[in-house]
Design a protein around this motif. Structure first.
Motif, PDB file in Angstrom:
ATOM      1  N   ARG A  80       0.828  -1.211   0.000  1.00 32.24           N
ATOM      2  CA  ARG A  80       0.000   0.000   0.000  1.00 32.24           C
ATOM      3  C   ARG A  80       0.860   1.257   0.000  1.00 32.24           C
ATOM      4  NH1 ARG A  80      -1.057   2.977   4.216  1.00 32.24           N
ATOM      5  NH2 ARG A  80      -0.699   1.310   5.729  1.00 32.24           N
ATOM      6  N   GLU A  81       1.796   1.331   0.940  1.00 33.98           N
ATOM      7  CA  GLU A  81       2.624   2.530   1.075  1.00 33.98           C
ATOM      8  C   GLU A  81       3.526   2.735  -0.140  1.00 33.98           C
ATOM      9  OE1 GLU A  81       2.663   4.974   3.263  1.00 33.98           O
ATOM     10  OE2 GLU A  81       1.499   4.184   4.931  1.00 33.98           O
ATOM     11  N   SER A  82       4.041   1.658  -0.719  1.00 36.58           N
ATOM     12  CA  SER A  82       4.908   1.788  -1.893  1.00 36.58           C
ATOM     13  C   SER A  82       4.158   2.420  -3.061  1.00 36.58           C
ATOM     14  CB  SER A  82       5.465   0.423  -2.310  1.00 36.58           C
ATOM     15  OG  SER A  82       6.322  -0.085  -1.313  1.00 36.58           O
ATOM     16  N   LEU A  83       2.948   1.984  -3.279  1.00 34.78           N
ATOM     17  CA  LEU A  83       2.142   2.563  -4.354  1.00 34.78           C
ATOM     18  C   LEU A  83       1.817   4.026  -4.053  1.00 34.78           C
ATOM     19  CD1 LEU A  83       0.761   2.097  -7.053  1.00 34.78           C
ATOM     20  CD2 LEU A  83      -1.261   1.296  -5.804  1.00 34.78           C
ATOM     21  N   GLU A  84       1.408   4.316  -2.807  1.00 34.56           N
ATOM     22  CA  GLU A  84       1.069   5.695  -2.432  1.00 34.56           C
ATOM     23  C   GLU A  84       2.265   6.637  -2.540  1.00 34.56           C
ATOM     24  OE1 GLU A  84      -0.432   5.690   1.577  1.00 34.56           O
ATOM     25  OE2 GLU A  84      -2.231   4.545   1.041  1.00 34.56           O
ATOM     26  N   GLU A  85       3.435   6.195  -2.070  1.00 33.22           N
ATOM     27  CA  GLU A  85       4.576   7.094  -1.933  1.00 33.22           C
ATOM     28  C   GLU A  85       5.495   7.150  -3.136  1.00 33.22           C
ATOM     29  OE1 GLU A  85       6.671   6.620   1.747  1.00 33.22           O
ATOM     30  OE2 GLU A  85       4.833   6.794   2.929  1.00 33.22           O
ATOM     31  N   THR A  86       5.447   6.121  -4.004  1.00 20.10           N
ATOM     32  CA  THR A  86       6.365   6.106  -5.152  1.00 20.10           C
ATOM     33  C   THR A  86       5.670   5.855  -6.483  1.00 20.10           C
ATOM     34  OG1 THR A  86       6.811   3.720  -5.063  1.00 20.10           O
ATOM     35  CG2 THR A  86       8.214   5.172  -3.688  1.00 20.10           C
ATOM     36  N   GLY A  87       4.427   5.380  -6.437  1.00 15.85           N
ATOM     37  CA  GLY A  87       3.735   5.002  -7.660  1.00 15.85           C
ATOM     38  C   GLY A  87       4.138   3.626  -8.173  1.00 15.85           C
ATOM     39  N   VAL A  88       4.978   2.912  -7.423  1.00 15.25           N
ATOM     40  CA  VAL A  88       5.475   1.601  -7.850  1.00 15.25           C
ATOM     41  C   VAL A  88       4.612   0.501  -7.232  1.00 15.25           C
ATOM     42  CG1 VAL A  88       7.432   0.003  -7.800  1.00 15.25           C
ATOM     43  CG2 VAL A  88       7.833   2.461  -8.105  1.00 15.25           C
ATOM     44  N   GLU A  89       4.102  -0.384  -8.096  1.00 17.05           N
ATOM     45  CA  GLU A  89       3.362  -1.556  -7.625  1.00 17.05           C
ATOM     46  C   GLU A  89       4.368  -2.678  -7.417  1.00 17.05           C
ATOM     47  OE1 GLU A  89      -0.392  -2.688  -9.420  1.00 17.05           O
ATOM     48  OE2 GLU A  89      -0.340  -0.794 -10.543  1.00 17.05           O
ATOM     49  N   ILE A  90       4.573  -3.034  -6.164  1.00 19.22           N
ATOM     50  CA  ILE A  90       5.566  -4.050  -5.826  1.00 19.22           C
ATOM     51  C   ILE A  90       4.868  -5.377  -5.576  1.00 19.22           C
ATOM     52  CG2 ILE A  90       7.264  -4.759  -4.093  1.00 19.22           C
ATOM     53  CD1 ILE A  90       7.956  -1.857  -3.666  1.00 19.22           C
ATOM     54  N   GLU A  91       5.418  -6.430  -6.159  1.00 20.27           N
ATOM     55  CA  GLU A  91       4.955  -7.784  -5.886  1.00 20.27           C
ATOM     56  C   GLU A  91       5.634  -8.269  -4.607  1.00 20.27           C
ATOM     57  OE1 GLU A  91       2.720  -9.544  -7.702  1.00 20.27           O
ATOM     58  OE2 GLU A  91       2.468  -7.820  -9.039  1.00 20.27           O
ATOM     59  N   VAL A  92       4.910  -8.960  -3.774  1.00 20.83           N
ATOM     60  CA  VAL A  92       5.465  -9.494  -2.526  1.00 20.83           C
ATOM     61  C   VAL A  92       6.728 -10.297  -2.794  1.00 20.83           C
ATOM     62  CG1 VAL A  92       5.039 -11.066  -0.597  1.00 20.83           C
ATOM     63  CG2 VAL A  92       3.272  -9.447  -1.290  1.00 20.83           C
ATOM     64  N   SER A  93       6.731 -11.061  -3.876  1.00 20.79           N
ATOM     65  CA  SER A  93       7.890 -11.910  -4.193  1.00 20.79           C
ATOM     66  C   SER A  93       9.143 -11.099  -4.517  1.00 20.79           C
ATOM     67  CB  SER A  93       7.559 -12.834  -5.366  1.00 20.79           C
ATOM     68  OG  SER A  93       7.251 -12.062  -6.522  1.00 20.79           O
ATOM     69  N   ALA A  94       9.005  -9.802  -4.814  1.00 21.14           N
ATOM     70  CA  ALA A  94      10.152  -8.948  -5.140  1.00 21.14           C
ATOM     71  C   ALA A  94      10.770  -8.301  -3.900  1.00 21.14           C
ATOM     72  CB  ALA A  94       9.732  -7.865  -6.130  1.00 21.14           C
ATOM     73  N   LEU A  95      10.162  -8.520  -2.752  1.00 20.08           N
ATOM     74  CA  LEU A  95      10.653  -7.927  -1.506  1.00 20.08           C
ATOM     75  C   LEU A  95      11.567  -8.895  -0.762  1.00 20.08           C
ATOM     76  CD1 LEU A  95       7.296  -6.434  -0.255  1.00 20.08           C
ATOM     77  CD2 LEU A  95       9.337  -5.109  -0.838  1.00 20.08           C
ATOM     78  N   THR A  96      12.560  -8.335  -0.126  1.00 16.43           N
ATOM     79  CA  THR A  96      13.405  -9.125   0.771  1.00 16.43           C
ATOM     80  C   THR A  96      13.195  -8.613   2.185  1.00 16.43           C
ATOM     81  OG1 THR A  96      15.076  -9.427  -0.944  1.00 16.43           O
ATOM     82  CG2 THR A  96      15.759  -9.826   1.336  1.00 16.43           C
ATOM     83  N   PRO A  97      12.580  -9.412   3.055  1.00 12.94           N
ATOM     84  CA  PRO A  97      12.412  -8.993   4.450  1.00 12.94           C
ATOM     85  C   PRO A  97      13.779  -8.954   5.144  1.00 12.94           C
ATOM     86  CG  PRO A  97      11.009 -10.884   3.938  1.00 12.94           C
ATOM     87  CD  PRO A  97      11.961 -10.709   2.796  1.00 12.94           C
ATOM     88  N   LEU A  98      14.029  -7.880   5.886  1.00 10.20           N
ATOM     89  CA  LEU A  98      15.295  -7.726   6.607  1.00 10.20           C
ATOM     90  C   LEU A  98      15.092  -7.724   8.122  1.00 10.20           C
ATOM     91  CD1 LEU A  98      16.959  -4.995   4.348  1.00 10.20           C
ATOM     92  CD2 LEU A  98      17.335  -7.472   4.299  1.00 10.20           C
ATOM     93  N   GLY A  99      13.919  -8.160   8.545  1.00 14.44           N
ATOM     94  CA  GLY A  99      13.661  -8.294   9.967  1.00 14.44           C
ATOM     95  C   GLY A  99      12.754  -7.212  10.525  1.00 14.44           C
ATOM     96  N   VAL A 100      12.379  -7.417  11.772  1.00 14.11           N
ATOM     97  CA  VAL A 100      11.569  -6.464  12.530  1.00 14.11           C
ATOM     98  C   VAL A 100      12.364  -6.120  13.773  1.00 14.11           C
ATOM     99  CG1 VAL A 100       9.415  -6.126  13.810  1.00 14.11           C
ATOM    100  CG2 VAL A 100       9.395  -7.448  11.678  1.00 14.11           C
ATOM    101  N   LEU A 101      12.478  -4.842  14.054  1.00 15.43           N
ATOM    102  CA  LEU A 101      13.198  -4.441  15.257  1.00 15.43           C
ATOM    103  C   LEU A 101      12.430  -3.360  16.001  1.00 15.43           C
ATOM    104  CD1 LEU A 101      14.983  -1.517  14.960  1.00 15.43           C
ATOM    105  CD2 LEU A 101      16.107  -2.920  13.275  1.00 15.43           C
ATOM    106  N   ARG A 102      12.636  -3.338  17.292  1.00 12.74           N
ATOM    107  CA  ARG A 102      12.019  -2.313  18.131  1.00 12.74           C
ATOM    108  C   ARG A 102      12.984  -1.145  18.205  1.00 12.74           C
ATOM    109  NH1 ARG A 102       8.694  -1.742  23.013  1.00 12.74           N
ATOM    110  NH2 ARG A 102       8.779   0.509  23.369  1.00 12.74           N
ATOM    111  N   ALA A 103      12.483   0.038  17.879  1.00 11.47           N
ATOM    112  CA  ALA A 103      13.291   1.251  17.986  1.00 11.47           C
ATOM    113  C   ALA A 103      12.357   2.390  18.383  1.00 11.47           C
ATOM    114  CB  ALA A 103      13.991   1.556  16.668  1.00 11.47           C
TER     115      ALA A 103
END
Length: 181
Positions: A80-103
């Motif tokens: 959702r945010e990628s389309l809103e902020e860049t106009g790019v429709e990203i496929e889930v398979s094109a993403l590399t998760p780099l983890g979740v961290l608390r900050a």
């Protein structure tokens, strides 16, 4: 009324909901996403935040960043945010998760306590291909990874607090690993 966000505990389990304004006024822990666009040429694409933003106005941040709305997961928010902020429709398979961290960060009256989902996206276009989100963004730039690291060290106030801190170091470490594979 502002957007409704899920409130989470330190195990990233949903324990309630609250309005976005309340979350950042009182320091409740929510979920945020960051997507680092990188290129095969070792360039990182950064978004300049609008001067009207409540936090980090006018500073550089990841190409995409935003809140995970109530009921969403990290990946849904990234798409959702990628389309809103860049106009790019990203496929889930094109993403590399780099983890979740608390900050956690505080900027004046704005408290950002969050579980932060980090993602990498190999972008095959150029900066001019990206669409700036009206009202929230102020453009995009690209820097080599090495130049970005140099500027984060020499001029951290130029960057969003999260990017200049733990979030940024984790993202850049993950991107370097991807490029060295």
């Amino acid at each position: 009324m502002s957007e409704i966000l899920d409130i989470v505990n330190d195990s990233d389990e949903v324990i309630g909901q609250a309005e976005r304004d309340e979350v950042h006024r009182t320091g409740l822990v929510c979920r945020l996403i960051y997507v680092c666009f990188y290129t095969a040429d070792r360039e990182i694409i950064l978004q300049k935040r609008s001067l009207t933003k409540k936090n980090d106005p006018g500073r550089l941040t990841t190409a995409v960043s935003g809140h995970v709305s109530s009921g969403q997961d990290y990946l849904t928010a990234v798409i959702r945010e990628s389309l809103e902020e860049t106009g790019v429709e990203i496929e889930v398979s094109a993403l590399t998760p780099l983890g979740v961290l608390r900050a956690d960060y505080v900027q004046g009256d704005y408290v950002s306590n969050a579980m932060r989902g980090l993602f990498a996206y190999k972008f095959d276009g150029v900066v001019s291909d990206l669409k700036v989100e009206e009202g929230d963004g102020a453009g995009f730039i690209s820097l080599s990874i090495e130049e970005l690291e140099r500027q984060l060290e020499s001029d951290p106030d130029k960057f969003a607090v999260a990017l200049a801190g733990t979030v940024g170091s984790n993202l850049l470490s993950g991107i370097k690993s991807l490029l060295n594979q």
